[in-house]
Design a protein around this motif. Structure first.
Motif: not given
Length: 615
Positions: A269, A260, A263, A221-222, A218
Protein backbone atom coordinates in the motif's frame (compact mmCIF):
# COMPACT_ATOMS: atom_id res chain seq x y z
CA UNK A 1 -41.47 -12.92 -47.98
CA UNK A 2 -43.29 -9.82 -46.85
CA UNK A 3 -43.12 -11.08 -43.27
CA UNK A 4 -39.35 -11.53 -43.52
CA UNK A 5 -39.01 -8.01 -44.85
CA UNK A 6 -41.06 -6.75 -41.90
CA UNK A 7 -38.84 -8.57 -39.37
CA UNK A 8 -35.69 -7.20 -40.93
CA UNK A 9 -36.95 -3.63 -40.76
CA UNK A 10 -38.05 -3.94 -37.13
CA UNK A 11 -35.81 -1.77 -34.91
CA UNK A 12 -33.42 -3.51 -32.55
CA UNK A 13 -34.56 -3.66 -28.93
CA UNK A 14 -33.04 -1.09 -26.62
CA UNK A 15 -30.67 -1.95 -23.78
CA UNK A 16 -33.43 -1.13 -21.33
CA UNK A 17 -35.79 -3.61 -23.00
CA UNK A 18 -33.14 -6.34 -23.07
CA UNK A 19 -32.23 -5.74 -19.42
CA UNK A 20 -35.89 -6.16 -18.53
CA UNK A 21 -35.99 -9.41 -20.52
CA UNK A 22 -32.93 -10.72 -18.68
CA UNK A 23 -34.45 -9.72 -15.34
CA UNK A 24 -37.61 -11.64 -16.21
CA UNK A 25 -35.52 -14.73 -16.96
CA UNK A 26 -33.71 -14.43 -13.65
CA UNK A 27 -36.97 -13.86 -11.79
CA UNK A 28 -38.60 -16.91 -13.38
CA UNK A 29 -35.74 -19.39 -12.95
CA UNK A 30 -33.72 -18.09 -9.97
CA UNK A 31 -36.41 -17.22 -7.42
CA UNK A 32 -39.42 -18.94 -5.98
CA UNK A 33 -42.80 -17.26 -6.30
CA UNK A 34 -42.73 -16.49 -2.57
CA UNK A 35 -39.26 -14.94 -2.79
CA UNK A 36 -40.30 -12.86 -5.77
CA UNK A 37 -43.44 -11.66 -4.00
CA UNK A 38 -41.38 -10.74 -0.94
CA UNK A 39 -38.80 -8.91 -3.03
CA UNK A 40 -41.43 -6.79 -4.76
CA UNK A 41 -42.91 -5.90 -1.39
CA UNK A 42 -39.49 -4.95 0.00
CA UNK A 43 -38.63 -2.89 -3.07
CA UNK A 44 -41.96 -1.07 -2.91
CA UNK A 45 -41.41 -0.17 0.74
CA UNK A 46 -37.84 1.09 0.16
CA UNK A 47 -37.91 2.77 -3.25
CA UNK A 48 -37.89 6.50 -3.87
CA UNK A 49 -40.04 7.90 -6.65
CA UNK A 50 -38.89 10.56 -9.09
CA UNK A 51 -40.63 11.32 -12.38
CA UNK A 52 -42.58 8.08 -11.98
CA UNK A 53 -39.32 6.11 -11.74
CA UNK A 54 -38.92 3.99 -8.61
CA UNK A 55 -35.33 3.32 -7.54
CA UNK A 56 -33.11 2.60 -4.53
CA UNK A 57 -30.54 5.05 -3.16
CA UNK A 58 -27.20 4.36 -1.49
CA UNK A 59 -28.34 5.21 2.04
CA UNK A 60 -31.48 3.13 1.61
CA UNK A 61 -29.55 0.01 0.63
CA UNK A 62 -26.95 0.48 3.36
CA UNK A 63 -29.58 0.99 6.05
CA UNK A 64 -31.69 -1.97 4.90
CA UNK A 65 -28.70 -4.34 4.88
CA UNK A 66 -27.46 -3.02 8.22
CA UNK A 67 -24.04 -1.94 6.93
CA UNK A 68 -22.12 -0.39 9.88
CA UNK A 69 -21.35 3.28 9.26
CA UNK A 70 -17.96 2.97 10.97
CA UNK A 71 -16.63 0.78 8.14
CA UNK A 72 -17.19 3.55 5.59
CA UNK A 73 -17.92 0.90 2.97
CA UNK A 74 -21.40 2.02 1.84
CA UNK A 75 -20.14 4.07 -1.17
CA UNK A 76 -17.97 1.12 -2.27
CA UNK A 77 -20.87 -1.31 -2.02
CA UNK A 78 -23.17 1.07 -3.88
CA UNK A 79 -20.59 1.44 -6.65
CA UNK A 80 -20.58 -2.36 -7.02
CA UNK A 81 -24.36 -2.61 -7.06
CA UNK A 82 -24.80 0.30 -9.53
CA UNK A 83 -22.30 -1.29 -11.89
CA UNK A 84 -23.74 -4.81 -11.70
CA UNK A 85 -27.23 -3.33 -12.16
CA UNK A 86 -26.21 -2.42 -15.74
CA UNK A 87 -25.31 -6.05 -16.55
CA UNK A 88 -24.83 -7.17 -19.28
CA UNK A 89 -24.52 -3.70 -20.87
CA UNK A 90 -21.71 -2.63 -18.56
CA UNK A 91 -20.85 0.40 -20.67
CA UNK A 92 -24.14 1.90 -19.44
CA UNK A 93 -23.00 1.81 -15.79
CA UNK A 94 -23.77 3.21 -13.31
CA UNK A 95 -27.37 2.09 -13.55
CA UNK A 96 -30.41 3.51 -11.86
CA UNK A 97 -31.40 0.75 -9.46
CA UNK A 98 -34.97 0.05 -10.43
CA UNK A 99 -36.88 -3.18 -9.91
CA UNK A 100 -35.38 -5.03 -12.90
CA UNK A 101 -31.85 -3.86 -12.11
CA UNK A 102 -32.12 -5.08 -8.51
CA UNK A 103 -33.34 -8.49 -9.70
CA UNK A 104 -30.14 -8.76 -11.75
CA UNK A 105 -28.03 -7.57 -8.80
CA UNK A 106 -29.51 -10.06 -6.36
CA UNK A 107 -29.24 -12.95 -8.83
CA UNK A 108 -25.54 -12.22 -9.36
CA UNK A 109 -24.67 -11.45 -5.73
CA UNK A 110 -26.30 -14.68 -4.53
CA UNK A 111 -24.85 -16.72 -7.44
CA UNK A 112 -28.34 -17.79 -8.48
CA UNK A 113 -27.63 -16.55 -12.00
CA UNK A 114 -25.92 -19.91 -12.65
CA UNK A 115 -29.34 -21.45 -13.19
CA UNK A 116 -29.69 -19.30 -16.31
CA UNK A 117 -26.14 -18.49 -17.42
CA UNK A 118 -24.34 -21.82 -17.35
CA UNK A 119 -21.63 -20.74 -19.74
CA UNK A 120 -19.22 -18.35 -18.09
CA UNK A 121 -20.69 -18.95 -14.63
CA UNK A 122 -17.20 -18.97 -13.12
CA UNK A 123 -16.52 -15.47 -14.47
CA UNK A 124 -18.24 -13.68 -11.59
CA UNK A 125 -14.89 -12.60 -10.11
CA UNK A 126 -14.16 -10.71 -13.32
CA UNK A 127 -17.47 -8.91 -13.06
CA UNK A 128 -16.87 -8.11 -9.39
CA UNK A 129 -13.45 -6.69 -10.22
CA UNK A 130 -15.01 -4.43 -12.85
CA UNK A 131 -17.62 -3.29 -10.34
CA UNK A 132 -14.92 -2.23 -7.86
CA UNK A 133 -12.42 -0.77 -10.31
CA UNK A 134 -11.87 2.83 -11.28
CA UNK A 135 -10.01 4.27 -14.21
CA UNK A 136 -7.64 7.06 -13.26
CA UNK A 137 -5.06 8.00 -15.91
CA UNK A 138 -2.79 9.60 -13.32
CA UNK A 139 -2.85 6.59 -11.00
CA UNK A 140 -2.43 4.22 -13.91
CA UNK A 141 0.57 6.17 -15.22
CA UNK A 142 2.16 6.11 -11.76
CA UNK A 143 1.65 2.37 -11.59
CA UNK A 144 3.16 1.78 -15.04
CA UNK A 145 6.20 3.93 -14.17
CA UNK A 146 6.72 1.88 -11.03
CA UNK A 147 6.45 -1.39 -12.95
CA UNK A 148 8.94 -0.16 -15.55
CA UNK A 149 11.32 1.00 -12.81
CA UNK A 150 11.13 -2.34 -11.01
CA UNK A 151 11.64 -4.21 -14.26
CA UNK A 152 14.75 -2.16 -15.09
CA UNK A 153 16.17 -2.84 -11.65
CA UNK A 154 15.48 -6.55 -12.06
CA UNK A 155 17.35 -6.47 -15.37
CA UNK A 156 20.36 -4.90 -13.67
CA UNK A 157 19.94 -1.42 -15.11
CA UNK A 158 20.01 1.61 -12.85
CA UNK A 159 16.64 3.24 -12.34
CA UNK A 160 16.20 6.99 -12.63
CA UNK A 161 16.04 8.27 -9.06
CA UNK A 162 13.65 11.00 -10.08
CA UNK A 163 10.97 8.49 -11.07
CA UNK A 164 8.65 6.93 -8.47
CA UNK A 165 9.28 3.27 -7.75
CA UNK A 166 5.95 1.47 -7.50
CA UNK A 167 5.41 -2.27 -7.79
CA UNK A 168 2.67 -4.78 -7.22
CA UNK A 169 4.47 -6.11 -4.13
CA UNK A 170 7.39 -4.88 -2.08
CA UNK A 171 9.93 -7.39 -3.35
CA UNK A 172 8.08 -8.82 -6.31
CA UNK A 173 9.51 -8.23 -9.76
CA UNK A 174 6.59 -8.25 -12.19
CA UNK A 175 7.17 -9.04 -15.81
CA UNK A 176 5.60 -7.57 -18.89
CA UNK A 177 2.56 -9.80 -18.51
CA UNK A 178 1.47 -7.71 -15.52
CA UNK A 179 0.78 -4.80 -17.87
CA UNK A 180 -1.60 -6.88 -19.97
CA UNK A 181 -5.29 -6.46 -19.19
CA UNK A 182 -6.47 -8.19 -22.35
CA UNK A 183 -7.90 -11.09 -20.33
CA UNK A 184 -10.45 -8.80 -18.73
CA UNK A 185 -11.97 -8.12 -22.16
CA UNK A 186 -12.98 -11.73 -22.78
CA UNK A 187 -15.88 -11.81 -20.34
CA UNK A 188 -17.72 -15.08 -20.92
CA UNK A 189 -20.40 -14.22 -18.38
CA UNK A 190 -21.37 -11.11 -20.36
CA UNK A 191 -21.27 -13.07 -23.61
CA UNK A 192 -23.45 -15.78 -22.09
CA UNK A 193 -26.04 -13.19 -21.05
CA UNK A 194 -26.00 -11.57 -24.50
CA UNK A 195 -26.46 -14.98 -26.13
CA UNK A 196 -29.44 -15.69 -23.88
CA UNK A 197 -31.01 -12.47 -25.18
CA UNK A 198 -30.18 -13.30 -28.84
CA UNK A 199 -28.07 -10.15 -28.81
CA UNK A 200 -25.37 -11.23 -31.27
CA UNK A 201 -22.99 -9.61 -33.68
CA UNK A 202 -19.40 -8.45 -33.54
CA UNK A 203 -20.31 -4.78 -33.49
CA UNK A 204 -22.47 -5.14 -30.40
CA UNK A 205 -19.94 -7.22 -28.50
CA UNK A 206 -17.18 -4.75 -29.13
CA UNK A 207 -19.22 -2.21 -27.22
CA UNK A 208 -18.48 -4.01 -23.95
CA UNK A 209 -16.15 -1.83 -21.93
CA UNK A 210 -12.57 -3.11 -21.80
CA UNK A 211 -11.46 -0.78 -18.98
CA UNK A 212 -7.74 -0.73 -19.87
CA UNK A 213 -5.70 0.47 -16.91
CA UNK A 214 -8.52 -0.18 -14.42
CA UNK A 215 -7.56 -0.82 -10.81
CA UNK A 216 -9.27 -1.15 -7.44
CA UNK A 217 -8.16 1.63 -5.07
CA UNK A 218 -6.40 0.15 -2.06
CA UNK A 219 -8.53 1.99 0.49
CA UNK A 220 -11.76 0.89 -1.17
CA UNK A 221 -10.66 -2.73 -1.18
CA UNK A 222 -9.58 -2.54 2.47
CA UNK A 223 -13.04 -1.32 3.47
CA UNK A 224 -14.73 -4.01 1.40
CA UNK A 225 -12.56 -6.77 2.87
CA UNK A 226 -13.50 -5.66 6.38
CA UNK A 227 -17.16 -6.00 5.40
CA UNK A 228 -16.55 -9.40 3.77
CA UNK A 229 -14.85 -10.67 6.93
CA UNK A 230 -17.75 -9.38 8.98
CA UNK A 231 -20.43 -11.07 6.86
CA UNK A 232 -18.49 -14.31 6.30
CA UNK A 233 -20.42 -16.25 9.00
CA UNK A 234 -23.78 -14.65 8.14
CA UNK A 235 -26.57 -17.22 8.11
CA UNK A 236 -29.91 -17.26 6.33
CA UNK A 237 -31.95 -14.22 7.34
CA UNK A 238 -29.46 -13.42 10.09
CA UNK A 239 -29.31 -9.70 10.71
CA UNK A 240 -25.93 -8.02 10.44
CA UNK A 241 -26.81 -5.88 13.46
CA UNK A 242 -26.24 -8.95 15.65
CA UNK A 243 -22.52 -8.51 14.93
CA UNK A 244 -22.41 -4.98 16.35
CA UNK A 245 -19.82 -5.99 18.96
CA UNK A 246 -17.37 -6.87 16.17
CA UNK A 247 -17.13 -3.29 14.90
CA UNK A 248 -16.13 -1.52 18.08
CA UNK A 249 -13.07 -1.27 20.33
CA UNK A 250 -10.44 -3.98 20.11
CA UNK A 251 -12.66 -6.15 17.90
CA UNK A 252 -12.71 -3.44 15.23
CA UNK A 253 -8.94 -3.12 15.45
CA UNK A 254 -8.59 -6.88 15.07
CA UNK A 255 -10.88 -6.80 12.04
CA UNK A 256 -8.77 -4.06 10.49
CA UNK A 257 -5.57 -6.05 11.12
CA UNK A 258 -6.99 -9.07 9.30
CA UNK A 259 -7.98 -6.86 6.37
CA UNK A 260 -4.45 -5.41 6.17
CA UNK A 261 -2.97 -8.92 5.98
CA UNK A 262 -5.33 -9.77 3.13
CA UNK A 263 -4.64 -6.50 1.33
CA UNK A 264 -0.88 -7.19 1.60
CA UNK A 265 -1.37 -10.21 -0.67
CA UNK A 266 -2.39 -7.88 -3.51
CA UNK A 267 -0.05 -4.92 -3.14
CA UNK A 268 2.29 -2.85 -1.02
CA UNK A 269 0.00 0.00 0.00
CA UNK A 270 2.96 2.35 0.44
CA UNK A 271 4.12 1.88 -3.15
CA UNK A 272 1.06 1.01 -5.22
CA UNK A 273 -2.23 2.94 -5.49
CA UNK A 274 -4.43 0.04 -6.42
CA UNK A 275 -4.96 -3.57 -7.49
CA UNK A 276 -4.65 -4.50 -11.14
CA UNK A 277 -6.78 -7.25 -12.64
CA UNK A 278 -3.93 -9.65 -13.42
CA UNK A 279 -3.00 -9.77 -9.73
CA UNK A 280 -6.59 -9.93 -8.53
CA UNK A 281 -7.29 -12.82 -10.89
CA UNK A 282 -4.13 -14.71 -9.89
CA UNK A 283 -4.65 -14.50 -6.12
CA UNK A 284 -8.38 -14.71 -5.45
CA UNK A 285 -9.08 -18.16 -7.00
CA UNK A 286 -6.16 -19.74 -5.09
CA UNK A 287 -5.76 -17.91 -1.79
CA UNK A 288 -9.34 -16.78 -1.15
CA UNK A 289 -11.84 -18.56 -3.42
CA UNK A 290 -14.71 -17.89 -0.96
CA UNK A 291 -13.92 -14.19 -0.54
CA UNK A 292 -17.28 -12.95 -1.85
CA UNK A 293 -19.50 -15.77 -0.56
CA UNK A 294 -20.79 -13.68 2.35
CA UNK A 295 -22.51 -11.33 -0.10
CA UNK A 296 -25.04 -14.08 -0.86
CA UNK A 297 -26.74 -14.26 2.57
CA UNK A 298 -26.44 -10.48 2.86
CA UNK A 299 -28.38 -9.73 -0.34
CA UNK A 300 -30.89 -12.51 0.26
CA UNK A 301 -32.42 -10.16 2.83
CA UNK A 302 -34.17 -8.55 -0.14
CA UNK A 303 -36.07 -11.81 -0.63
CA UNK A 304 -37.71 -11.76 2.80
CA UNK A 305 -40.48 -9.33 3.62
CA UNK A 306 -41.35 -8.57 7.21
CA UNK A 307 -44.87 -7.83 6.04
CA UNK A 308 -45.29 -11.46 5.02
CA UNK A 309 -46.41 -13.17 8.22
CA UNK A 310 -46.74 -16.88 7.59
CA UNK A 311 -47.63 -17.50 11.22
CA UNK A 312 -51.15 -16.24 10.52
CA UNK A 313 -51.88 -19.47 8.68
CA UNK A 314 -52.80 -22.06 11.29
CA UNK A 315 -51.66 -25.61 10.78
CA UNK A 316 -53.30 -28.50 12.58
CA UNK A 317 -51.04 -30.83 14.47
CA UNK A 318 -48.77 -30.92 17.51
CA UNK A 319 -47.16 -27.64 18.60
CA UNK A 320 -43.83 -26.81 17.04
CA UNK A 321 -41.08 -27.26 19.66
CA UNK A 322 -39.16 -24.18 20.68
CA UNK A 323 -35.67 -24.36 19.23
CA UNK A 324 -32.70 -23.69 21.45
CA UNK A 325 -30.42 -20.74 20.93
CA UNK A 326 -27.81 -21.33 18.22
CA UNK A 327 -24.28 -22.16 19.29
CA UNK A 328 -21.81 -19.27 19.22
CA UNK A 329 -19.78 -18.85 16.05
CA UNK A 330 -16.65 -19.63 18.06
CA UNK A 331 -17.04 -21.47 21.35
CA UNK A 332 -13.58 -20.64 22.67
CA UNK A 333 -10.93 -18.08 21.88
CA UNK A 334 -7.22 -18.76 21.97
CA UNK A 335 -4.02 -16.78 21.86
CA UNK A 336 -4.18 -16.93 18.07
CA UNK A 337 -7.71 -17.88 17.12
CA UNK A 338 -10.54 -15.40 17.38
CA UNK A 339 -13.65 -14.76 15.33
CA UNK A 340 -11.85 -12.50 12.85
CA UNK A 341 -9.13 -15.10 12.28
CA UNK A 342 -11.88 -17.69 11.78
CA UNK A 343 -13.46 -15.42 9.17
CA UNK A 344 -10.08 -15.11 7.46
CA UNK A 345 -9.77 -18.90 7.38
CA UNK A 346 -13.22 -19.14 5.80
CA UNK A 347 -11.87 -17.35 2.73
CA UNK A 348 -10.23 -20.61 1.63
CA UNK A 349 -11.86 -23.26 3.87
CA UNK A 350 -15.66 -23.64 3.57
CA UNK A 351 -17.37 -21.77 6.38
CA UNK A 352 -19.68 -24.75 6.98
CA UNK A 353 -16.62 -26.59 8.37
CA UNK A 354 -15.58 -23.71 10.62
CA UNK A 355 -18.33 -21.54 12.09
CA UNK A 356 -19.92 -23.20 15.15
CA UNK A 357 -17.79 -26.27 14.36
CA UNK A 358 -14.29 -25.64 15.74
CA UNK A 359 -13.16 -26.28 19.30
CA UNK A 360 -9.82 -25.93 20.99
CA UNK A 361 -7.97 -29.25 21.37
CA UNK A 362 -4.48 -28.14 22.31
CA UNK A 363 -2.92 -24.88 23.43
CA UNK A 364 0.77 -24.57 24.20
CA UNK A 365 0.00 -21.75 26.61
CA UNK A 366 -2.29 -23.98 28.70
CA UNK A 367 -1.11 -27.55 28.03
CA UNK A 368 2.61 -26.98 27.72
CA UNK A 369 4.92 -26.82 24.72
CA UNK A 370 5.74 -30.52 24.46
CA UNK A 371 5.04 -33.29 21.98
CA UNK A 372 3.65 -35.46 24.78
CA UNK A 373 0.95 -32.91 25.59
CA UNK A 374 0.29 -32.43 21.89
CA UNK A 375 -0.27 -36.16 21.38
CA UNK A 376 -2.56 -36.61 24.38
CA UNK A 377 -4.79 -33.75 23.23
CA UNK A 378 -4.79 -34.15 19.45
CA UNK A 379 -4.07 -37.72 18.36
CA UNK A 380 -7.51 -39.14 19.19
CA UNK A 381 -9.48 -36.51 17.28
CA UNK A 382 -11.10 -38.24 14.30
CA UNK A 383 -12.14 -35.17 12.31
CA UNK A 384 -10.18 -32.44 10.48
CA UNK A 385 -7.86 -30.20 12.48
CA UNK A 386 -6.34 -26.75 12.14
CA UNK A 387 -2.83 -26.14 13.46
CA UNK A 388 -1.90 -22.49 14.07
CA UNK A 389 1.57 -21.34 15.08
CA UNK A 390 2.61 -17.76 15.80
CA UNK A 391 6.14 -16.50 16.29
CA UNK A 392 8.60 -13.66 15.93
CA UNK A 393 11.08 -13.57 13.06
CA UNK A 394 14.66 -14.14 14.23
CA UNK A 395 17.50 -11.79 13.44
CA UNK A 396 18.96 -12.25 9.99
CA UNK A 397 22.25 -10.51 10.80
CA UNK A 398 25.38 -12.38 9.78
CA UNK A 399 27.15 -13.77 12.81
CA UNK A 400 24.18 -13.24 15.09
CA UNK A 401 24.23 -15.65 18.02
CA UNK A 402 21.13 -16.11 20.12
CA UNK A 403 20.47 -18.40 23.05
CA UNK A 404 21.86 -21.91 23.24
CA UNK A 405 18.55 -23.47 22.15
CA UNK A 406 18.30 -21.03 19.22
CA UNK A 407 21.81 -21.84 18.07
CA UNK A 408 21.08 -25.57 18.41
CA UNK A 409 17.99 -25.24 16.22
CA UNK A 410 19.73 -23.12 13.58
CA UNK A 411 22.53 -25.69 13.40
CA UNK A 412 19.97 -28.27 12.19
CA UNK A 413 19.02 -26.13 9.19
CA UNK A 414 20.89 -26.05 5.90
CA UNK A 415 22.90 -22.86 5.29
CA UNK A 416 20.59 -19.95 4.48
CA UNK A 417 20.31 -19.37 0.76
CA UNK A 418 17.32 -17.01 0.70
CA UNK A 419 16.68 -13.74 2.52
CA UNK A 420 13.89 -13.42 5.10
CA UNK A 421 10.44 -12.40 3.93
CA UNK A 422 10.38 -9.24 6.03
CA UNK A 423 11.97 -7.34 8.89
CA UNK A 424 13.49 -8.82 12.06
CA UNK A 425 11.11 -9.08 15.00
CA UNK A 426 7.98 -9.10 12.81
CA UNK A 427 5.10 -11.28 13.97
CA UNK A 428 4.34 -14.29 11.78
CA UNK A 429 1.42 -16.70 11.80
CA UNK A 430 1.40 -19.96 9.82
CA UNK A 431 -1.01 -22.86 9.81
CA UNK A 432 -2.07 -26.16 8.33
CA UNK A 433 -5.44 -27.71 7.57
CA UNK A 434 -5.40 -31.51 7.92
CA UNK A 435 -8.45 -33.68 7.22
CA UNK A 436 -6.85 -36.94 8.43
CA UNK A 437 -6.12 -37.93 12.05
CA UNK A 438 -2.65 -37.25 13.41
CA UNK A 439 -0.27 -40.19 13.81
CA UNK A 440 3.40 -41.07 14.16
CA UNK A 441 5.55 -41.09 11.05
CA UNK A 442 7.58 -44.16 10.19
CA UNK A 443 8.64 -44.28 6.56
CA UNK A 444 5.82 -42.31 4.95
CA UNK A 445 4.23 -38.94 5.63
CA UNK A 446 0.49 -38.63 6.12
CA UNK A 447 -2.20 -36.22 4.96
CA UNK A 448 -4.76 -36.14 2.18
CA UNK A 449 -4.99 -34.28 -1.10
CA UNK A 450 -6.82 -31.44 0.66
CA UNK A 451 -4.01 -30.79 3.16
CA UNK A 452 -3.34 -27.05 2.94
CA UNK A 453 -0.41 -25.01 4.22
CA UNK A 454 -1.07 -21.31 4.74
CA UNK A 455 0.13 -18.04 6.24
CA UNK A 456 -2.20 -15.55 7.94
CA UNK A 457 0.10 -12.66 8.85
CA UNK A 458 1.70 -10.32 7.99
CA UNK A 459 0.39 -11.45 4.61
CA UNK A 460 -2.44 -13.79 3.70
CA UNK A 461 -1.07 -16.62 1.57
CA UNK A 462 -2.17 -20.17 0.73
CA UNK A 463 0.05 -22.98 -0.53
CA UNK A 464 -2.09 -25.60 -2.21
CA UNK A 465 -1.15 -29.31 -2.02
CA UNK A 466 0.60 -31.08 -4.84
CA UNK A 467 -1.03 -34.15 -6.37
CA UNK A 468 2.32 -35.81 -7.18
CA UNK A 469 4.43 -35.31 -4.06
CA UNK A 470 2.47 -36.33 -0.94
CA UNK A 471 5.05 -35.54 1.77
CA UNK A 472 2.46 -33.44 3.56
CA UNK A 473 2.93 -34.05 7.31
CA UNK A 474 5.64 -35.75 9.34
CA UNK A 475 5.49 -36.29 13.12
CA UNK A 476 8.69 -37.59 14.73
CA UNK A 477 9.19 -38.00 18.47
CA UNK A 478 12.70 -37.65 19.94
CA UNK A 479 14.58 -40.96 20.05
CA UNK A 480 18.06 -42.37 19.63
CA UNK A 481 17.33 -43.17 15.98
CA UNK A 482 15.90 -39.72 15.17
CA UNK A 483 18.27 -36.90 14.28
CA UNK A 484 15.63 -34.21 13.74
CA UNK A 485 12.49 -34.80 15.81
CA UNK A 486 9.51 -32.47 15.60
CA UNK A 487 6.70 -31.67 13.20
CA UNK A 488 7.31 -30.84 9.56
CA UNK A 489 5.05 -30.02 6.66
CA UNK A 490 6.25 -30.48 3.10
CA UNK A 491 9.57 -32.15 4.04
CA UNK A 492 10.79 -35.60 2.89
CA UNK A 493 10.00 -38.45 5.32
CA UNK A 494 12.80 -40.08 7.35
CA UNK A 495 14.59 -43.04 5.79
CA UNK A 496 17.23 -45.17 7.53
CA UNK A 497 19.33 -45.20 4.37
CA UNK A 498 18.93 -41.49 3.75
CA UNK A 499 22.21 -39.67 3.39
CA UNK A 500 22.65 -35.94 3.59
CA UNK A 501 25.53 -33.54 3.63
CA UNK A 502 25.20 -33.32 7.41
CA UNK A 503 23.42 -36.12 9.21
CA UNK A 504 21.88 -33.76 11.75
CA UNK A 505 20.56 -31.35 9.09
CA UNK A 506 16.84 -31.29 8.34
CA UNK A 507 16.10 -31.96 4.64
CA UNK A 508 13.79 -29.01 3.99
CA UNK A 509 11.16 -29.16 1.27
CA UNK A 510 10.91 -26.43 -1.35
CA UNK A 511 7.69 -25.13 0.28
CA UNK A 512 7.81 -26.30 3.89
CA UNK A 513 7.26 -25.50 7.55
CA UNK A 514 9.30 -27.10 10.35
CA UNK A 515 8.78 -26.99 14.16
CA UNK A 516 11.40 -28.41 16.49
CA UNK A 517 10.53 -31.08 19.09
CA UNK A 518 10.36 -28.55 21.95
CA UNK A 519 8.06 -26.21 19.94
CA UNK A 520 10.47 -23.35 20.58
CA UNK A 521 11.52 -22.53 17.03
CA UNK A 522 10.28 -22.92 13.50
CA UNK A 523 11.36 -22.34 9.92
CA UNK A 524 9.27 -21.63 6.85
CA UNK A 525 10.94 -22.07 3.46
CA UNK A 526 9.64 -20.80 0.13
CA UNK A 527 11.86 -21.82 -2.77
CA UNK A 528 10.03 -20.54 -5.83
CA UNK A 529 12.65 -21.90 -8.25
CA UNK A 530 12.41 -25.52 -7.03
CA UNK A 531 9.72 -27.82 -8.33
CA UNK A 532 8.22 -31.08 -7.19
CA UNK A 533 7.46 -30.13 -3.58
CA UNK A 534 4.46 -31.26 -1.56
CA UNK A 535 2.97 -27.76 -1.68
CA UNK A 536 2.71 -25.30 -4.54
CA UNK A 537 4.44 -21.90 -4.48
CA UNK A 538 2.70 -18.71 -3.46
CA UNK A 539 0.52 -16.99 -6.06
CA UNK A 540 1.34 -13.64 -4.41
CA UNK A 541 5.11 -13.84 -3.79
CA UNK A 542 7.07 -15.08 -6.75
CA UNK A 543 10.49 -15.05 -5.10
CA UNK A 544 12.58 -17.11 -2.68
CA UNK A 545 12.59 -16.40 1.05
CA UNK A 546 13.04 -18.20 4.35
CA UNK A 547 11.59 -17.13 7.69
CA UNK A 548 13.18 -18.47 10.87
CA UNK A 549 11.16 -17.63 13.96
CA UNK A 550 10.78 -18.16 17.68
CA UNK A 551 7.44 -19.74 18.56
CA UNK A 552 5.25 -17.71 20.93
CA UNK A 553 1.92 -19.54 20.58
CA UNK A 554 0.83 -22.92 19.22
CA UNK A 555 -2.76 -24.15 18.96
CA UNK A 556 -4.66 -27.04 17.40
CA UNK A 557 -8.39 -26.71 16.73
CA UNK A 558 -10.71 -29.58 15.90
CA UNK A 559 -13.25 -29.12 13.12
CA UNK A 560 -16.21 -31.31 13.96
CA UNK A 561 -19.56 -31.59 15.63
CA UNK A 562 -20.79 -32.81 18.99
CA UNK A 563 -20.21 -36.46 18.12
CA UNK A 564 -16.50 -35.96 17.52
CA UNK A 565 -16.24 -33.88 20.70
CA UNK A 566 -18.00 -36.62 22.70
CA UNK A 567 -15.57 -39.29 21.46
CA UNK A 568 -12.61 -37.06 22.29
CA UNK A 569 -13.97 -36.30 25.78
CA UNK A 570 -14.46 -40.01 26.47
CA UNK A 571 -10.89 -40.69 25.40
CA UNK A 572 -9.54 -37.93 27.64
CA UNK A 573 -11.57 -39.27 30.58
CA UNK A 574 -10.24 -42.79 30.01
CA UNK A 575 -6.64 -41.57 29.88
CA UNK A 576 -7.16 -39.58 33.08
CA UNK A 577 -8.46 -42.69 34.87
CA UNK A 578 -5.54 -44.74 33.57
CA UNK A 579 -3.03 -42.17 34.72
CA UNK A 580 -4.63 -42.00 38.17
CA UNK A 581 -4.58 -45.81 38.42
CA UNK A 582 -0.87 -45.89 37.60
CA UNK A 583 -0.11 -43.35 40.29
CA UNK A 584 -1.80 -45.54 42.87
CA UNK A 585 -0.05 -48.79 41.94
CA UNK A 586 1.92 -50.30 44.81
CA UNK A 587 3.73 -53.56 44.27
CA UNK A 588 4.03 -54.16 48.02
CA UNK A 589 7.83 -54.06 48.25
CA UNK A 590 7.71 -51.05 50.52
CA UNK A 591 10.16 -49.22 48.26
CA UNK A 592 8.13 -46.74 46.20
CA UNK A 593 11.12 -45.62 44.08
CA UNK A 594 11.98 -49.24 43.24
CA UNK A 595 8.37 -49.91 42.30
CA UNK A 596 8.31 -46.92 39.98
CA UNK A 597 11.61 -47.93 38.39
CA UNK A 598 10.21 -51.40 37.70
CA UNK A 599 7.05 -49.94 36.15
CA UNK A 600 9.09 -47.59 33.98
CA UNK A 601 11.18 -50.52 32.72
CA UNK A 602 7.92 -52.25 31.82
CA UNK A 603 6.82 -49.14 29.91
CA UNK A 604 3.69 -48.63 32.01
CA UNK A 605 4.60 -45.21 33.34
CA UNK A 606 7.09 -42.47 32.58
CA UNK A 607 8.35 -41.17 29.28
CA UNK A 608 7.20 -44.19 27.25
CA UNK A 609 3.52 -43.57 28.03
CA UNK A 610 1.61 -40.37 27.45
CA UNK A 611 -0.18 -40.74 30.75
CA UNK A 612 3.03 -41.10 32.71
CA UNK A 613 3.83 -37.42 32.53
CA UNK A 614 0.70 -36.71 34.52
CA UNK A 615 2.06 -38.45 37.60
Amino acid sequence: MGQVQSDENRPLPTHEELTKELANKFAEKCFTSLELYSFKDVFKSLADNQNEVRYLKQDTIAQFLGIPDILGVSPVLFQMVSYIGAFPFLQDAPAVLGLEQMVVVIAIMTSRYKQVLVKGASDRNKLLFRSLAVYDRKLSATYQEGVSSTTREADGSKADSTQPSVSGFAVDTPGDEENDDSDIEDDELVCSALDSLDYVGASQRKSVSTMHGAMIPADNFRKLVMLLLLVAPLGDQENLSSYADRVSGTELESLRERAECILAAFLDVEKSPGIKFHRFNAIVPVSMPYLFDGLGPLFEHFLFSKNLNLSQHTVEGPPVPVTSLPQPLLQDTGSIMNLNVLSQLSLFIPGSSLFRRVRLLYSGDDDGFSMGSFESKVFHWRAPTLLLVRGVRLSSETGHTGSGSESAFLSTLPPRRSPPGGTDGEQLTFGLYLSQPWKYTNRECFGGDDTTLFQLEPIHDVFMPSTLNKDYVSYLRPSSSTNHAGISFGCPPPHPTQTYRRTNTIPLGSISLVLDSSFEYGCFTHDQSSRGGAFQPSPARRFNFQDRFEVTHLEVWGCGGDEEAKIQAERWAWEAREAEARRRINLGTGDIEADRALLEMAGLIGGNRSGGSMG
